[in-house]
Write an enzyme that holds these catalytic residues in place. Structure first.
Site, PDB file in Angstrom:
ATOM      1  N   GLY A  29     -14.490 -28.155 -16.103  1.00  0.00           N
ATOM      2  CA  GLY A  29     -13.751 -29.042 -15.591  1.00  0.00           C
ATOM      3  C   GLY A  29     -14.222 -29.473 -14.242  1.00  0.00           C
ATOM      4  N   SER A  36     -12.217 -21.429 -10.785  1.00  0.00           N
ATOM      5  CA  SER A  36     -12.657 -20.047 -10.245  1.00  0.00           C
ATOM      6  C   SER A  36     -11.285 -19.394  -9.768  1.00  0.00           C
ATOM      7  CB  SER A  36     -13.275 -20.083  -8.842  1.00  0.00           C
ATOM      8  OG  SER A  36     -14.620 -20.808  -8.990  1.00  0.00           O
ATOM      9  N   PRO A 110     -20.073 -25.196 -13.255  1.00  0.00           N
ATOM     10  CA  PRO A 110     -20.068 -25.810 -12.016  1.00  0.00           C
ATOM     11  C   PRO A 110     -19.436 -27.200 -12.606  1.00  0.00           C
ATOM     12  CG  PRO A 110     -22.530 -25.692 -12.331  1.00  0.00           C
ATOM     13  CD  PRO A 110     -21.895 -25.211 -13.640  1.00  0.00           C
ATOM     14  N   GLY A 465     -56.670 -48.152 -11.058  1.00  0.00           N
ATOM     15  CA  GLY A 465     -56.569 -48.540  -9.685  1.00  0.00           C
ATOM     16  C   GLY A 465     -55.564 -49.680  -9.313  1.00  0.00           C
ATOM     17  N   LEU A 466     -55.239 -49.796  -7.881  1.00  0.00           N
ATOM     18  CA  LEU A 466     -54.256 -51.100  -7.680  1.00  0.00           C
ATOM     19  C   LEU A 466     -54.914 -52.330  -8.107  1.00  0.00           C
ATOM     20  CD1 LEU A 466     -53.578 -49.828  -3.882  1.00  0.00           C
ATOM     21  CD2 LEU A 466     -52.007 -49.556  -5.876  1.00  0.00           C
ATOM     22  N   LYS A 471     -61.241 -53.268 -10.254  1.00  0.00           N
ATOM     23  CA  LYS A 471     -61.488 -52.683 -11.859  1.00  0.00           C
ATOM     24  C   LYS A 471     -61.954 -53.762 -12.481  1.00  0.00           C
ATOM     25  CE  LYS A 471     -56.956 -52.330 -12.485  1.00  0.00           C
ATOM     26  NZ  LYS A 471     -56.354 -52.743 -11.141  1.00  0.00           N
ATOM     27  N   SER A 539     -52.728 -48.850 -14.885  1.00  0.00           N
ATOM     28  CA  SER A 539     -52.275 -47.730 -15.424  1.00  0.00           C
ATOM     29  C   SER A 539     -51.707 -46.752 -14.554  1.00  0.00           C
ATOM     30  CB  SER A 539     -53.336 -46.982 -16.167  1.00  0.00           C
ATOM     31  OG  SER A 539     -54.727 -46.904 -15.785  1.00  0.00           O
TER      32      SER A 539
HETATM   33  N1  LIG Z   1     -45.307 -56.378 -10.717  1.00  0.00           N
HETATM   34  C1  LIG Z   1     -46.602 -56.560 -11.069  1.00  0.00           C
HETATM   35  N2  LIG Z   1     -47.281 -55.157 -10.670  1.00  0.00           N
HETATM   36  C2  LIG Z   1     -48.525 -55.240 -10.997  1.00  0.00           C
HETATM   37  N3  LIG Z   1     -49.462 -56.084 -11.680  1.00  0.00           N
HETATM   38  C3  LIG Z   1     -48.708 -57.233 -11.874  1.00  0.00           C
HETATM   39  C4  LIG Z   1     -47.424 -57.568 -11.441  1.00  0.00           C
HETATM   40  N4  LIG Z   1     -47.186 -58.850 -11.934  1.00  0.00           N
HETATM   41  C5  LIG Z   1     -48.226 -59.367 -12.394  1.00  0.00           C
HETATM   42  N5  LIG Z   1     -49.133 -58.541 -12.259  1.00  0.00           N
HETATM   43  C6  LIG Z   1     -50.569 -58.769 -12.863  1.00  0.00           C
HETATM   44  O1  LIG Z   1     -50.600 -57.825 -13.894  1.00  0.00           O
HETATM   45  C7  LIG Z   1     -51.848 -57.109 -13.942  1.00  0.00           C
HETATM   46  C8  LIG Z   1     -51.502 -55.706 -14.250  1.00  0.00           C
HETATM   47  O2  LIG Z   1     -51.237 -55.294 -15.435  1.00  0.00           O
HETATM   48  P1  LIG Z   1     -51.607 -54.113 -16.218  1.00  0.00           P
HETATM   49  O3  LIG Z   1     -51.372 -54.224 -17.675  1.00  0.00           O
HETATM   50  O4  LIG Z   1     -52.852 -53.417 -15.835  1.00  0.00           O
HETATM   51  O5  LIG Z   1     -50.373 -53.102 -15.376  1.00  0.00           O
HETATM   52  S1  LIG Z   1     -49.967 -51.709 -15.775  1.00  0.00           S
HETATM   53  O6  LIG Z   1     -51.174 -50.847 -16.063  1.00  0.00           O
HETATM   54  O7  LIG Z   1     -49.169 -51.874 -16.941  1.00  0.00           O
HETATM   55  O8  LIG Z   1     -49.205 -50.903 -14.818  1.00  0.00           O
HETATM   56  C9  LIG Z   1     -52.527 -57.209 -12.622  1.00  0.00           C
HETATM   57  O9  LIG Z   1     -53.659 -57.346 -12.814  1.00  0.00           O
HETATM   58  P2  LIG Z   1     -55.021 -56.831 -11.780  1.00  0.00           P
HETATM   59  O10 LIG Z   1     -54.696 -57.459 -10.674  1.00  0.00           O
HETATM   60  O11 LIG Z   1     -56.227 -57.263 -12.716  1.00  0.00           O
HETATM   61  O12 LIG Z   1     -54.856 -55.194 -11.817  1.00  0.00           O
HETATM   62  C10 LIG Z   1     -51.745 -58.551 -11.844  1.00  0.00           C
HETATM   63  O13 LIG Z   1     -52.559 -59.485 -11.952  1.00  0.00           O
HETATM   64  N1  LIG Z   2     -66.846 -52.965  -3.605  1.00  0.00           N
HETATM   65  C1  LIG Z   2     -66.222 -53.626  -4.207  1.00  0.00           C
HETATM   66  N2  LIG Z   2     -65.800 -53.467  -5.546  1.00  0.00           N
HETATM   67  C2  LIG Z   2     -65.092 -54.337  -6.570  1.00  0.00           C
HETATM   68  N3  LIG Z   2     -64.667 -55.416  -6.019  1.00  0.00           N
HETATM   69  C3  LIG Z   2     -64.733 -55.553  -4.861  1.00  0.00           C
HETATM   70  C4  LIG Z   2     -65.657 -55.085  -3.868  1.00  0.00           C
HETATM   71  N4  LIG Z   2     -65.484 -55.449  -2.583  1.00  0.00           N
HETATM   72  C5  LIG Z   2     -64.857 -56.567  -2.604  1.00  0.00           C
HETATM   73  N5  LIG Z   2     -64.416 -56.655  -3.980  1.00  0.00           N
HETATM   74  C6  LIG Z   2     -63.435 -57.884  -4.536  1.00  0.00           C
HETATM   75  O1  LIG Z   2     -62.403 -57.563  -4.810  1.00  0.00           O
HETATM   76  C7  LIG Z   2     -61.662 -58.276  -5.680  1.00  0.00           C
HETATM   77  C8  LIG Z   2     -61.168 -57.380  -6.905  1.00  0.00           C
HETATM   78  O2  LIG Z   2     -60.452 -58.101  -7.881  1.00  0.00           O
HETATM   79  P1  LIG Z   2     -60.551 -57.459  -9.477  1.00  0.00           P
HETATM   80  O3  LIG Z   2     -61.719 -56.994  -9.744  1.00  0.00           O
HETATM   81  O4  LIG Z   2     -59.821 -58.898 -10.023  1.00  0.00           O
HETATM   82  O5  LIG Z   2     -59.447 -56.424  -9.157  1.00  0.00           O
HETATM   83  P2  LIG Z   2     -58.669 -55.510 -10.183  1.00  0.00           P
HETATM   84  O6  LIG Z   2     -59.350 -55.893 -11.663  1.00  0.00           O
HETATM   85  O7  LIG Z   2     -58.387 -54.330  -9.931  1.00  0.00           O
HETATM   86  O8  LIG Z   2     -57.178 -56.217 -10.061  1.00  0.00           O
HETATM   87  C9  LIG Z   2     -62.567 -59.187  -6.096  1.00  0.00           C
HETATM   88  O9  LIG Z   2     -62.703 -60.410  -5.517  1.00  0.00           O
HETATM   89  C10 LIG Z   2     -63.962 -58.584  -5.617  1.00  0.00           C
HETATM   90  O10 LIG Z   2     -65.006 -59.502  -5.583  1.00  0.00           O
END
Ligand SMILES: Nc1ncnc2c1ncn2[C@@H]1O[C@H](COP(=O)(O)OS(=O)(=O)O)[C@@H](OP(=O)(O)O)[C@H]1O
Ligand SMILES: Nc1ncnc2c1ncn2[C@@H]1O[C@H](COP(=O)(O)OP(=O)(O)O)[C@@H](O)[C@H]1O
Length: 626
Positions: A29, A36, A110, A465-466, A471, A539
């Protein structure tokens, strides 16, 4: 004599009352409905309290002063100090008591919504639910939620306790509409046995004897109903089933399989089948602590020995060969989600059923259910306390029964693979037919043969990675160098794959999970084809990277963490996305308003602020070819 002897174990106490039937019940409930107090009153009226408990209660009641000097029974039952401070009951407390006519095990659950998981735990073993409502408030969301869960977990009997009747002058016209509304609600949830009782736990009206103040009510009082209700057990025609709890091998001469019989009976000499492997044998002995048995029945704890040496382990099911359970790896199931973080379809969880633990994914949420209105709603994720009907897929087949036929072989929990927390409770409805209709096709040219003609060892280089971390830049350089050396490669890049295969996916957590699931499967197919695959996706979640890793053979998957601080990525902002995200024009952007979980043990950790892309790419190539 009903009181348990001081110091006597619960087992011994229950044995004293062996001849009486046992009723397992749950009380549920909303908070403040008076659970209780009701339980405390029941124990007091049936003289089940020890003198010292009574003395403590009298002292506590005076000190807390909640009932103007009278006994406050809630203090008796809310035993935990934290509960007293917050005024709520926080755990499932099991209480044992017995009257002249019956013995009882009560799961006291609870009322707060955040404790729905405890409620589900208690309900899974109960035969009857006492559902309390406050006569002044009627049915609340919690009443509906708890009733829904009771229905889901197979409870068919409810005692509706309409409490606090003293505060509505014991009026029949308050009680009747509540009763009618509840009957309708329960009926919708498959609960057809409802007894509604108007009562006051505080005043002791209609608890252990019929109230003279509620003369318009002619039904039983609470205790009478609990003592006499007949629980209809569904007649089970299931054959013998026993999940193996452990393999008992004290020495070379003895090998037994211990467990509790979940359904059916077994006679010495019977033929059994072990599932999911399907091997057969005959039962040589049924061993128990009190000597061998000729027959084992549902509920018995036994150790079986077989006529033949068989490979059997914990989690297997030993079943009647003549009447075996089904074996499948995909199911329709009901699910109650119990975690703060949402259920994401496609994410792998541990599924524990009986004594077996396997990996499972929710492949589709068919619909979630609004427990207030019974309405079915579309959903892409499930939040805390939501219930849904889903398709679920396991990484290996299991023997099972639909929950309504056997709770032990049809009830399961889901466990988060990182935190080890129980995140859901569920019940299997039926096996999806596709599970048995899709078979692995045998292929004469296998992955080893394909790799051989390419003269290389397949691998998956997984860059994470970001956004803007580097990447794609690094993966590109790696592929160029491998290609120049004559290797067969393929690059899967997030941006590109999202234009095609994953065009339908956005950036919510659930879409990212599906994005990675698909690309991991594709990468796996490509290594099957003999290729070196480079995957460059943000990822962001550990869970999915782990799932991807699990698809590959040992050593084949290499996680490459492209580690660049967020501030640097933002400075680079090659695509201008961070600026947009900061301005609020892109939602769910990784690092801004969507999380990134860095790898804990990547094969390669590349820090882009301390080395150039060329140097880092060479490190990847060197490690691959080492
Ligand atoms: N909201 C948001 N967050 C992150 N990224 C964004 C978003 N919107 C668009 N993008 C673009 O999409 C790319 C990432 O796609 P991914 O398939 O690698 O993303 S994930 O693995 O599903 O998180 C990513 O590319 P990268 O910069 O090469 O990583 C971005 O260009
Ligand atoms: N040491 C490094 N390794 C990889 N990229 C670098 C580095 N230093 C500077 N950069 C720059 O950072 C950016 C990375 O972009 P990108 O390769 O598209 O990243 P992601 O695919 O992770 O989004 C590019 O413009 C690249 O020239």
């Amino acid at each position: 004599m009903n009181r348990p002897d001081a110091g006597a174990s619960i087992d011994a106490y229950l044995q004293q009352h062996e001849s009486k039937s046992l009723l397992r019940l749950i009380t549920c409930g909303s908070v403040d409905d008076g659970k209780s107090t009701l339980l405390g009153r029941l124990l007091y009226d049936t003289k089940l309290l020890f003198d010292d408990q009574l003395a403590t209660l009298e002292g506590d009641s005076l000190r807390h002063g909640t009932q103007n000097g009278e006994l406050d029974f809630a203090l008796l039952v809310d035993g935990l100090s934290a509960e007293r401070e917050q005024g709520i009951t926080i755990d499932v407390a099991y209480r044992f008591f017995s009257t002249d006519r019956r013995k009882f095990i009560v799961a006291d659950c609870p009322g707060h919504e955040q404790y729905t998981r405890n409620m589900a735990t208690g309900a899974s073993t109960a035969e009857l639910a006492v559902v309390l409502v406050d006569a002044r408030k009627g049915l609340l969301t919690q009443t509906r939620r708890h009733t829904y869960i009771c229905g889901l977990l197979g409870i068919r009997h409810v005692l509706l306790a309409v409490n606090k009747m003293d505060l509505v002058d014991y009026a029949e016209d308050v009680f009747r509409p509540i009763e009618a509304a509840y009957r309708e609600l329960a009926g919708q949830m498959g609960i057809d046995q409802v007894t509604a009782i108007p009562l006051s736990a505080l005043r002791g009206e209609n608890i252990s004897s019929r109230s003279t103040l509620i003369d318009w009510y002619t039904g039983p009082c609470l205790l009478e109903q609990l003592e006499t209700v007949q629980i209809a057990h569904a007649a089970s025609d299931l054959g013998f089933r026993m999940p193996v709890q452990w393999v008992c091998r004290p020495d070379q001469s003895f090998r037994g399989y211990a467990g509790q019989v979940a359904a059916g009976t077994l006679t010495r000499g019977d033929e059994v089948v072990v599932l999911p492997s399907g091997v057969r044998s005959h039962v040589a002995r049924i061993v128990t602590a009190d000597g061998d048995l000729e027959r084992a029945r549902t509920g018995d704890a036994v150790t079986l020995t077989l006529a033949d040496e068989r490979d059997i382990s914990r989690g297997d099911i030993i079943a009647a060969a003549a009447k075996p359970p089904q074996v499948a790896d995909q199911f329709a199931a009901n699910l109650l989600w119990m975690d703060e973080s949402p259920l994401l379809p496609g994410r792998p969880y541990w599924l524990k059923i009986g004594t077996r633990t396997v990996t499972a994914q929710i492949t589709e949420i068919k619909h979630k259910v609004d427990v207030n209105t019974q309405e079915r709603q579309a959903a892409k994720r499930l939040l805390l306390n939501e219930v849904a009907y889903c398709n679920i897929s396991l990484d290996q087949s299991i023997a099972f029964e639909p929950y309504e036929r056997c709770h032990e072989l049809g009830g399961f929990i889901l466990i988060d693979r990182q935190s080890n927390a129980t995140v859901a409770a569920g019940t299997l409805a039926f096996a999806l037919r596709r599970a048995s209709n899709i078979h692995w096709q045998h292929l004469d040219v296998d992955r080893a043969a394909r790799a051989l003609v390419k003269g290389q060892t397949p691998a998956c280089l997984w860059f994470t990675g970001l956004s803007g971390s580097g990447k794609s830049t690094i993966a590109n350089l790696v592929e160029k160098r491998l290609h120049a050396m004559g290797y067969h490669t393929y690059m899967l890049d997030g941006d590109n794959v999202r234009h095609g295969l994953n065009r339908d996916l956005g950036f919510t957590d659930e879409d990212r999970v599906e994005n990675i699931r698909r690309v991991a499967e594709v990468a796996r197919l490509m290594t099957d084809a003999g290729l070196i695959v480079l995957v460059s996706f943000i990822s962001p979640f550990r869970s999915e990277r782990r799932m991807a890793r699990a698809l590959f053979d040992a050593g084949e998957f290499r996680e490459v963490f492209v580690d660049t601080p967020l501030a640097i990525c933002e400075q680079r902002d090659a695509k201008g996305l961070y600026a947009k995200a900061r301005a609020g024009n892109i939602k769910n952007f990784t690092g801004i308003d969507s999380p990134y979980e860095p790898p804990e043990a990547p094969e390669l950790h590349l820090q882009t602020t301390t080395a150039s892309a060329e140097v880092l790419a060479q490190r990847v190539v060197d490690s691959l070819l080492a």
